[in-house]
Motif scaffolding. Structure first.
Motif, PDB file in Angstrom:
ATOM      1  N   ASP A 196      47.151 106.908  61.994  1.00 25.85           N
ATOM      2  CA  ASP A 196      45.869 106.347  61.501  1.00 25.85           C
ATOM      3  C   ASP A 196      45.527 104.705  61.761  1.00 25.85           C
ATOM      4  OD1 ASP A 196      45.572 109.015  60.415  1.00 25.85           O
ATOM      5  OD2 ASP A 196      46.491 108.342  58.508  1.00 25.85           O
ATOM      6  N   ILE A 197      46.396 104.132  62.325  1.00 23.24           N
ATOM      7  CA  ILE A 197      46.295 102.657  62.733  1.00 23.24           C
ATOM      8  C   ILE A 197      45.332 102.503  63.835  1.00 23.24           C
ATOM      9  CG2 ILE A 197      47.359 100.626  63.459  1.00 23.24           C
ATOM     10  CD1 ILE A 197      50.147 101.370  62.410  1.00 23.24           C
ATOM     11  N   PRO A 198      44.063 101.854  63.860  1.00 16.53           N
ATOM     12  CA  PRO A 198      43.333 101.731  64.865  1.00 16.53           C
ATOM     13  C   PRO A 198      43.873 101.172  66.198  1.00 16.53           C
ATOM     14  CG  PRO A 198      42.371 100.630  62.945  1.00 16.53           C
ATOM     15  CD  PRO A 198      43.774 101.203  62.536  1.00 16.53           C
ATOM     16  N   LYS A 199      43.161 101.928  67.052  1.00 20.23           N
ATOM     17  CA  LYS A 199      44.071 101.513  68.659  1.00 20.23           C
ATOM     18  C   LYS A 199      43.845 100.340  68.903  1.00 20.23           C
ATOM     19  CE  LYS A 199      43.274 106.426  69.995  1.00 20.23           C
ATOM     20  NZ  LYS A 199      42.508 107.288  71.038  1.00 20.23           N
ATOM     21  N   GLU A 200      42.703  99.425  68.447  1.00 25.19           N
ATOM     22  CA  GLU A 200      42.502  98.091  69.007  1.00 25.19           C
ATOM     23  C   GLU A 200      43.571  97.191  68.297  1.00 25.19           C
ATOM     24  OE1 GLU A 200      39.751  98.845  65.337  1.00 25.19           O
ATOM     25  OE2 GLU A 200      40.364  99.895  66.968  1.00 25.19           O
ATOM     26  N   LEU A 201      44.589  97.535  67.477  1.00 22.55           N
ATOM     27  CA  LEU A 201      45.408  96.942  66.679  1.00 22.55           C
ATOM     28  C   LEU A 201      46.834  96.954  67.709  1.00 22.55           C
ATOM     29  CD1 LEU A 201      44.616  97.441  62.839  1.00 22.55           C
ATOM     30  CD2 LEU A 201      43.861  95.805  64.491  1.00 22.55           C
ATOM     31  N   GLY A 202      47.415  95.864  67.860  1.00 28.60           N
ATOM     32  CA  GLY A 202      48.532  95.807  68.675  1.00 28.60           C
ATOM     33  C   GLY A 202      49.846  95.876  68.073  1.00 28.60           C
ATOM     34  N   LEU A 203      50.952  95.651  68.760  1.00 28.28           N
ATOM     35  CA  LEU A 203      52.376  95.800  68.336  1.00 28.28           C
ATOM     36  C   LEU A 203      52.531  94.840  67.194  1.00 28.28           C
ATOM     37  CD1 LEU A 203      54.885  97.356  68.970  1.00 28.28           C
ATOM     38  CD2 LEU A 203      55.344  95.225  70.640  1.00 28.28           C
ATOM     39  N   ARG A 204      52.110  93.652  66.939  1.00 26.81           N
ATOM     40  CA  ARG A 204      52.415  92.998  65.970  1.00 26.81           C
ATOM     41  C   ARG A 204      51.884  93.761  64.578  1.00 26.81           C
ATOM     42  NH1 ARG A 204      51.208  88.406  69.193  1.00 26.81           N
ATOM     43  NH2 ARG A 204      52.905  86.783  69.248  1.00 26.81           N
ATOM     44  N   HIS A 205      50.698  94.268  64.668  1.00 25.12           N
ATOM     45  CA  HIS A 205      50.093  95.151  63.472  1.00 25.12           C
ATOM     46  C   HIS A 205      50.994  96.219  63.025  1.00 25.12           C
ATOM     47  CE1 HIS A 205      46.702  92.452  64.835  1.00 25.12           C
ATOM     48  NE2 HIS A 205      46.159  92.752  63.529  1.00 25.12           N
ATOM     49  N   ARG A 206      51.367  97.022  64.290  1.00 19.90           N
ATOM     50  CA  ARG A 206      52.263  98.242  63.866  1.00 19.90           C
ATOM     51  C   ARG A 206      53.671  97.766  63.383  1.00 19.90           C
ATOM     52  NH1 ARG A 206      50.884 103.213  65.396  1.00 19.90           N
ATOM     53  NH2 ARG A 206      49.106 103.419  66.578  1.00 19.90           N
ATOM     54  N   ALA A 207      54.055  96.698  63.961  1.00 15.92           N
ATOM     55  CA  ALA A 207      55.347  96.050  63.186  1.00 15.92           C
ATOM     56  C   ALA A 207      55.168  95.730  61.843  1.00 15.92           C
ATOM     57  CB  ALA A 207      55.899  94.991  64.070  1.00 15.92           C
ATOM     58  N   ALA A 208      54.042  95.046  61.346  1.00 20.94           N
ATOM     59  CA  ALA A 208      53.531  94.605  60.060  1.00 20.94           C
ATOM     60  C   ALA A 208      53.410  95.822  59.069  1.00 20.94           C
ATOM     61  CB  ALA A 208      52.240  93.943  60.035  1.00 20.94           C
ATOM     62  N   MET A 209      52.765  97.056  59.637  1.00 19.27           N
ATOM     63  CA  MET A 209      52.627  98.344  58.901  1.00 19.27           C
ATOM     64  C   MET A 209      53.899  98.786  58.646  1.00 19.27           C
ATOM     65  SD  MET A 209      50.906 100.353  57.429  1.00 19.27           S
ATOM     66  CE  MET A 209      49.148 100.319  57.919  1.00 19.27           C
ATOM     67  N   GLY A 210      54.956  98.732  59.690  1.00 20.27           N
ATOM     68  CA  GLY A 210      56.289  99.363  59.477  1.00 20.27           C
ATOM     69  C   GLY A 210      56.959  98.514  58.404  1.00 20.27           C
ATOM     70  N   ILE A 211      56.774  97.484  58.390  1.00 14.17           N
ATOM     71  CA  ILE A 211      57.727  96.472  57.201  1.00 14.17           C
ATOM     72  C   ILE A 211      57.323  96.776  56.045  1.00 14.17           C
ATOM     73  CG2 ILE A 211      56.794  94.565  57.241  1.00 14.17           C
ATOM     74  CD1 ILE A 211      60.577  94.974  56.938  1.00 14.17           C
TER      75      ILE A 211
END
Length: 255
Positions: A196-211
């Motif tokens: 569900d994370i928007p594709k325009e968001l990068g790896l930093r955002h995915r790491a932020a979501m993960g933590i």
């Protein structure tokens, strides 16, 4: 004696349905949905063999497989089980009564810790310098701290900007702030596989979501591409924040 369908049976069915739905969501987020479906098919087969058809030999074999399989599932899904148990514990926390009345000294101390973060994020956003700052709350992040370089310094705007400067060796990792101090930098975070994370968001955002999914930490992200500021809290993003919005969120969540 005839079977009587009562209110307890309704509650029982609803609770089982909620449990299965929650497990389904966890499996879907961790890309283990096919494994979950396979387990459900096996459980249904086991119930039909042992309870409906009463096949003793095949039922006893499946009983042994189930008893051994429980240990295997615990090993296989230890991260999902940990996340599930953490979610249960997080919902049972009591909010402090002091938050309603407000503590003047604590508010001033929080401002001293929050404002350097806000000012550093705004400065980096203008220059489009990427940053990822994780602020520890109730759940300790010692295992994450160990993946980076220890700093243990007071929170300072210039220090934050220097760490995330493009030529700095620590700018690619995450900064961990704990107990109003910069604990470590260059840390490695778990990456979320949420579709569900928007594709325009990068790896930093995915790491932020993960933590934010694995703990109650607050993760602040400055996008290197757009310069926009985002915050991840409890598995949810708050995007395109202004300085006032960022300060308000951090003050509220860290109080």
């Amino acid at each position: 004696m005839p079977f009587v369908f009562g209110i307890k049976d309704v509650i029982d069915i609803v609770l089982v349905a909620l449990m299965l739905y929650y497990i389904y969501r966890l499996m879907k987020e961790s890309r283990s949905l096919n494994v979950f479906i396979g387990i459900m098919v096996f459980v249904l087969l086991w119930l039909f063999v042992s309870q409906v058809f009463e096949m003793r030999l095949l039922g006893s074999i499946l009983d042994k497989l189930v008893s051994v399989g429980v240990i295997g599932l615990i090993v296989l899904f230890q991260e999902e089980i940990r996340k599930f148990l953490y979610s249960l514990g997080a919902h049972q926390r009591f909010k402090r009564l002091m938050a309603f009345m407000g503590d003047k000294r604590r508010e001033e101390a929080d401002k001293e810790a929050i404002m350097p973060i806000v000012m550093a994020c705004m400065s980096m956003a203008k220059s489009k310098v990427g940053a990822l700052i994780v602020i520890e709350r109730g759940a300790p992040l010692d295992d994450i701290v160990e993946t980076g370089d220890l700093i243990d310094a007071r929170i300072d705007q210039r220090l934050i900007e220097n760490i995330f400067f493009k030529n700095s060796p620590l700018h690619d990792g995450a900064m961990i702030i704990s107990k109003k101090r910069i604990k470590a930098a260059g840390c490695i975070l778990p990456v979320s596989h949420n579709f569900d994370i928007p594709k325009e968001l990068g790896l930093r955002h995915r790491a932020a979501m993960g933590i934010s999914q694995d703990s109650d930490a607050v993760a602040v992200v400055v996008s290197e591409e757009t310069g926009r500021i985002s915050v991840a809290i409890k598995g949810e993003f708050r995007l395109r924040l202004s300085a006032e919005e960022l300060e308000s969120i951090l003050t509220k969540e860290l109080a």
